[in-house]
Design a protein around this motif. Sequence first.
Motif, PDB file in Angstrom:
ATOM      1  N   UNK A  44      96.345  22.018  74.575  1.00  0.00           N
ATOM      2  CA  UNK A  44      95.428  21.663  73.507  1.00  0.00           C
ATOM      3  C   UNK A  44      95.537  20.165  73.279  1.00  0.00           C
ATOM      4  N   UNK A  45      94.384  19.465  73.142  1.00  0.00           N
ATOM      5  CA  UNK A  45      94.393  18.017  72.954  1.00  0.00           C
ATOM      6  C   UNK A  45      93.542  17.671  71.743  1.00  0.00           C
ATOM      7  N   UNK A  46      93.891  16.517  71.119  1.00  0.00           N
ATOM      8  CA  UNK A  46      93.156  15.994  69.971  1.00  0.00           C
ATOM      9  C   UNK A  46      92.405  14.745  70.415  1.00  0.00           C
ATOM     10  N   UNK A  63     100.000  27.659  67.697  1.00  0.00           N
ATOM     11  CA  UNK A  63     100.691  26.424  68.046  1.00  0.00           C
ATOM     12  C   UNK A  63     100.794  25.570  66.794  1.00  0.00           C
ATOM     13  N   UNK A  64     102.010  25.057  66.521  1.00  0.00           N
ATOM     14  CA  UNK A  64     102.222  24.185  65.364  1.00  0.00           C
ATOM     15  C   UNK A  64     102.194  22.736  65.852  1.00  0.00           C
ATOM     16  N   UNK A  65     101.297  21.946  65.269  1.00  0.00           N
ATOM     17  CA  UNK A  65     101.203  20.521  65.619  1.00  0.00           C
ATOM     18  C   UNK A  65     101.898  19.713  64.537  1.00  0.00           C
ATOM     19  N   UNK A  66     102.711  18.738  64.958  1.00  0.00           N
ATOM     20  CA  UNK A  66     103.468  17.922  64.011  1.00  0.00           C
ATOM     21  C   UNK A  66     102.667  16.840  63.333  1.00  0.00           C
ATOM     22  N   UNK A  67     101.375  16.642  63.706  1.00  0.00           N
ATOM     23  CA  UNK A  67     100.553  15.639  63.038  1.00  0.00           C
ATOM     24  C   UNK A  67     100.737  14.240  63.573  1.00  0.00           C
ATOM     25  N   UNK A  68     101.487  14.081  64.687  1.00  0.00           N
ATOM     26  CA  UNK A  68     101.756  12.768  65.260  1.00  0.00           C
ATOM     27  C   UNK A  68     100.985  12.579  66.559  1.00  0.00           C
ATOM     28  N   UNK A  69     100.805  11.321  66.929  1.00  0.00           N
ATOM     29  CA  UNK A  69     100.166  10.998  68.199  1.00  0.00           C
ATOM     30  C   UNK A  69     101.148  11.227  69.345  1.00  0.00           C
ATOM     31  N   UNK A  87      90.345  20.374  71.630  1.00  0.00           N
ATOM     32  CA  UNK A  87      89.816  21.019  72.832  1.00  0.00           C
ATOM     33  C   UNK A  87      90.978  21.696  73.547  1.00  0.00           C
ATOM     34  N   UNK A  88      90.765  22.929  73.969  1.00  0.00           N
ATOM     35  CA  UNK A  88      91.829  23.703  74.621  1.00  0.00           C
ATOM     36  C   UNK A  88      91.472  23.963  76.077  1.00  0.00           C
ATOM     37  N   UNK A  89      92.517  24.302  76.852  1.00  0.00           N
ATOM     38  CA  UNK A  89      92.340  24.614  78.271  1.00  0.00           C
ATOM     39  C   UNK A  89      93.286  25.741  78.652  1.00  0.00           C
ATOM     40  N   UNK A  90      92.786  26.661  79.482  1.00  0.00           N
ATOM     41  CA  UNK A  90      93.614  27.693  80.107  1.00  0.00           C
ATOM     42  C   UNK A  90      93.397  27.581  81.604  1.00  0.00           C
ATOM     43  N   UNK A 132      88.613   9.331  72.646  1.00  0.00           N
ATOM     44  CA  UNK A 132      89.958   8.887  73.037  1.00  0.00           C
ATOM     45  C   UNK A 132      90.984   9.991  72.763  1.00  0.00           C
ATOM     46  N   UNK A 133      91.848  10.209  73.694  1.00  0.00           N
ATOM     47  CA  UNK A 133      92.884  11.243  73.559  1.00  0.00           C
ATOM     48  C   UNK A 133      94.027  10.701  72.704  1.00  0.00           C
ATOM     49  N   UNK A 134      94.347  11.431  71.618  1.00  0.00           N
ATOM     50  CA  UNK A 134      95.393  10.979  70.696  1.00  0.00           C
ATOM     51  C   UNK A 134      96.650  11.842  70.757  1.00  0.00           C
ATOM     52  N   UNK A 135      96.495  13.082  71.165  1.00  0.00           N
ATOM     53  CA  UNK A 135      97.654  13.992  71.191  1.00  0.00           C
ATOM     54  C   UNK A 135      97.381  15.115  72.184  1.00  0.00           C
ATOM     55  N   UNK A 136      98.451  15.601  72.831  1.00  0.00           N
ATOM     56  CA  UNK A 136      98.367  16.750  73.721  1.00  0.00           C
ATOM     57  C   UNK A 136      99.568  17.648  73.501  1.00  0.00           C
ATOM     58  N   UNK A 137      99.347  18.954  73.522  1.00  0.00           N
ATOM     59  CA  UNK A 137     100.427  19.898  73.220  1.00  0.00           C
ATOM     60  C   UNK A 137     101.509  19.925  74.298  1.00  0.00           C
ATOM     61  N   UNK A 138     101.195  19.486  75.526  1.00  0.00           N
ATOM     62  CA  UNK A 138     102.191  19.499  76.600  1.00  0.00           C
ATOM     63  C   UNK A 138     102.800  18.127  76.864  1.00  0.00           C
ATOM     64  N   UNK A 139     102.504  17.130  75.993  1.00  0.00           N
ATOM     65  CA  UNK A 139     103.008  15.779  76.248  1.00  0.00           C
ATOM     66  C   UNK A 139     104.524  15.689  76.090  1.00  0.00           C
ATOM     67  N   UNK A 140     105.034  16.139  74.970  1.00  0.00           N
ATOM     68  CA  UNK A 140     106.441  15.945  74.660  1.00  0.00           C
ATOM     69  C   UNK A 140     107.251  17.243  74.674  1.00  0.00           C
ATOM     70  N   UNK A 141     106.590  18.359  74.471  1.00  0.00           N
ATOM     71  CA  UNK A 141     107.327  19.636  74.425  1.00  0.00           C
ATOM     72  C   UNK A 141     106.619  20.684  75.298  1.00  0.00           C
ATOM     73  N   UNK A 142     106.575  20.461  76.610  1.00  0.00           N
ATOM     74  CA  UNK A 142     105.941  21.456  77.466  1.00  0.00           C
ATOM     75  C   UNK A 142     106.745  22.750  77.464  1.00  0.00           C
ATOM     76  N   UNK A 143     106.035  23.847  77.507  1.00  0.00           N
ATOM     77  CA  UNK A 143     106.682  25.155  77.525  1.00  0.00           C
ATOM     78  C   UNK A 143     106.329  25.870  78.827  1.00  0.00           C
TER      79      UNK A 143
END
Length: 227
Positions: A148-150, A185-191, A211-214, A156-167
């Motif tokens: 999931x990306x913001x 999914x819990x987002x911490x609100x940070x870039x 926007x999400x992707x599978x 412009x891409x500001x955040x991605x769910x797999x950037x820092x904590x990939x599972x």
Amino acid sequence: MLHPVGPLPAAVYWRRRLLVLALLLALLGGGGWLGVALLTGSDDEAAAAEATAASTPAGAPALDRVVPSLASVQTPTPPPTSAPAPAPAAPAPPEQEAGAVCRDDVLTLEVRTPGTVPAGSRPTLELVVTNTATVPCTRVLDKGLQEMVLLDAAGNRLWGSNDCFPEASSDTRTLAPGEQVAFPLVWGGLTSEPTCTAERVPVAPGQYVLRARLDTKTSPDAPLQIT
């Protein structure tokens, strides 16, 4: 004149005078009748000539004898125009085979958000997968295939769910027709960025989309307002 003198009796001379006078009157009357007849005949002939001229159709103008009338000119008939051929219909996708891998075209992805969240908060987001086929099918739903990306208004891409904590997980499921599966999914609100080496800061207030992707399937954008 009134008292003739001669050897004959006076009555003889008067009879002669009366006869001459009668002849003169006859001549004068016949001449008058002849003149009237001549005048009347001339008038009748003129009227007859006028009637004949009126009943006789006028001759065709010289131009009509040279230039044919439009009715006699045959114009070429344009060939019939055929209707445009209808555009070929797009081929229908093949039917989903029961028990086989769920194709991308029978799956729908949806991102569910709270709609509006305060800046710096930790909102819960959801990725929802739905099988729209009329038969059951299987699909790999591993965490590593989900993202999931913001994005801001400029894309412009500001955040991605797999950037820092990939599972990572192993999750293959058989989805019944119409079945939905939600992944919170819990987002911490940070870039963040893919290498997770840049400084992470709170996303500023504004209008954004998620926007999400599978794997190869992508969801429509979902709005998110940060206040």
